[in-house]
Design an enzyme around this catalytic site. Structure first.
Site, PDB file in Angstrom:
ATOM      1  N   SER A 124      -2.084   5.150 -12.803  1.00 16.91           N
ATOM      2  CA  SER A 124      -1.648   5.000 -11.408  1.00 16.91           C
ATOM      3  C   SER A 124      -0.617   3.913 -11.236  1.00 16.91           C
ATOM      4  O   SER A 124      -0.695   2.853 -11.867  1.00 16.91           O
ATOM      5  CB  SER A 124      -2.840   4.627 -10.531  1.00 16.91           C
ATOM      6  OG  SER A 124      -3.474   5.786 -10.142  1.00 16.91           O
ATOM      7  N   ASP A 171       1.034   5.970  -0.746  1.00 16.00           N
ATOM      8  CA  ASP A 171       0.348   5.189  -1.785  1.00 16.00           C
ATOM      9  C   ASP A 171       1.368   4.363  -2.579  1.00 16.00           C
ATOM     10  O   ASP A 171       1.661   4.651  -3.735  1.00 16.00           O
ATOM     11  CB  ASP A 171      -0.416   6.160  -2.707  1.00 16.00           C
ATOM     12  CG  ASP A 171      -1.390   5.438  -3.617  1.00 16.00           C
ATOM     13  OD1 ASP A 171      -1.573   4.214  -3.454  1.00 16.00           O
ATOM     14  OD2 ASP A 171      -1.964   6.105  -4.508  1.00 16.00           O
ATOM     15  N   HIS A 202      -3.086   1.871  -3.908  1.00 13.91           N
ATOM     16  CA  HIS A 202      -4.518   1.831  -4.239  1.00 13.91           C
ATOM     17  C   HIS A 202      -4.815   0.923  -5.423  1.00 13.91           C
ATOM     18  O   HIS A 202      -5.962   0.565  -5.658  1.00 13.91           O
ATOM     19  CB  HIS A 202      -5.092   3.243  -4.424  1.00 13.91           C
ATOM     20  CG  HIS A 202      -4.809   3.874  -5.750  1.00 13.91           C
ATOM     21  ND1 HIS A 202      -3.795   4.774  -5.953  1.00 13.91           N
ATOM     22  CD2 HIS A 202      -5.434   3.738  -6.945  1.00 13.91           C
ATOM     23  CE1 HIS A 202      -3.814   5.168  -7.211  1.00 13.91           C
ATOM     24  NE2 HIS A 202      -4.800   4.559  -7.835  1.00 13.91           N
TER      25      HIS A 202
HETATM   26  N1  ARG Z   1      -5.880   7.442  -9.315  1.00 10.93           N
HETATM   27  C1  ARG Z   1      -5.659   7.317 -10.726  1.00 10.93           C
HETATM   28  C2  ARG Z   1      -5.460   5.849 -11.105  1.00 10.93           C
HETATM   29  O1  ARG Z   1      -5.883   5.002 -10.330  1.00 10.93           O
HETATM   30  C3  ARG Z   1      -4.547   8.188 -11.200  1.00 10.93           C
HETATM   31  C4  ARG Z   1      -5.020   9.555 -11.344  1.00 10.93           C
HETATM   32  C5  ARG Z   1      -3.970  10.508 -11.698  1.00 10.93           C
HETATM   33  N2  ARG Z   1      -4.670  11.704 -11.990  1.00 10.93           N
HETATM   34  C6  ARG Z   1      -4.130  12.848 -12.297  1.00 10.93           C
HETATM   35  N3  ARG Z   1      -4.905  13.831 -12.570  1.00 10.93           N
HETATM   36  N4  ARG Z   1      -2.821  12.989 -12.348  1.00 10.93           N
HETATM   37  O2  ARG Z   1      -5.077   5.485 -12.185  1.00 10.93           O
END
Ligand code: ARG
Length: 253
Positions: free
Chosen positions: A200, A110, A64
């Site tokens: 992420s 992912d 992503h």
């Molecule tokens: N999707 C988020 C990013 O793009 C990461 C989120 C991780 N969240 C969590 N509560 N562990 O950076």
């Protein structure tokens, strides 16, 4: 009046301690030497996501993080505890996103493999990390690091942060997430600690091996929902194959 002051002071302390605990959620600042595989994936020159050094030519990140963007807008910074300065910056040449990654569906698989335009100079703050062959058992401790947000409304942290979590049993994670967890995911949790946006693609490490890549969570630090990571041991065959395809492609050029 005195009582009012006490109230004011104590609520101010509550607010500020809540704010402090939200900084990469219970973590502390570390230097790159303690997590030398940690990489900042940069989009148009700014920190965008975490990534992990697989070799001097290849880094791994979350699918992503790369979405439908062209590789030319990305670079990586390695060997620096600061996401905005120092270390080495190298451009991205090619990206393979997992073929079964589906951002509209359940965000499974992912993961993406990134090839760099020039080789990283490996050294004290720039090292690769071996991939886990087996998922760590529930209850194992695992650490996560990154330059992500300090809480949902927080800013990205310029200094690298790290925190320690506990691997959650897959079935209980499935329960907490109402069935939205697939086999290529692994969950980690600790009250008051979590990864957050901007982390992420970054590393979840247990027993000296890469066991996960930061994928998603419910906001950050949700007590009901553990953080979800791409399960590296499960995805290892795909990773090795994708790396092979990238390097083969390179030879033809
Ligand atoms: N999707 C988020 C990013 O793009 C990461 C989120 C991780 N969240 C969590 N509560 N562990 O950076």
């Amino acid at each position: 009046m005195f009582v009012q002051w006490i109230f004011l002071i104590s609520s101010a302390t509550t607010i500020s301690s809540k704010w402090i605990s939200n900084r990469i959620l219970g973590g502390h600042s570390v230097s790159i030497e303690s997590v030398p595989w940690q990489t900042s994936l940069q989009k148009y020159g700014d920190h965008w996501c975490g990534a992990v050094i697989y070799s001097d030519k290849i880094v791994l990140t979350a699918a992503h993080c790369t979405k439908d963007a062209s590789p030319s807008i990305f670079s990586v910074r390695v060997g620096s505890s600061n996401s905005a300065s120092g270390g080495q910056v190298v451009k991205v040449s090619h990206i393979i996103v997992h073929e079964e990654y589906d951002q509209n569906d359940d965000v499974s698989n992912d993961i993406a493999v990134i090839q760099l335009k020039s080789n990283l100079k490996m050294g004290v703050g720039v090292k690769c990390i071996p991939l886990a062959d087996r998922s760590p058992s529930p209850g194992s401790s695992a650490s996560v690091s990154g330059w992500g947000r300090s809480g949902l409304d927080g800013e990205y942290s310029e200094n690298l942060m790290k925190t320690t979590l506990t691997i959650v049993d897959w079935y209980s994670c499935l329960n907490s997430w109402n069935g939205q967890i697939s086999k290529d995911m692994i969950c980690a949790f600790e009250a008051g600690r979590d990864s957050c946006s901007g982390d992420s693609g970054g590393p979840l490490v247990s027993g000296g091996k890469l066991v996960g890549l930061v994928s998603f969570g419910e906001e950050c630090d949700d007590p009901q929902k553990p953080g979800v990571y791409a399960n590296v041991a499960e995805l290892k065959p795909w990773i090795l194959n994708a790396v092979h395809r990238l390097l083969k492609r390179n030879k033809k050029v």
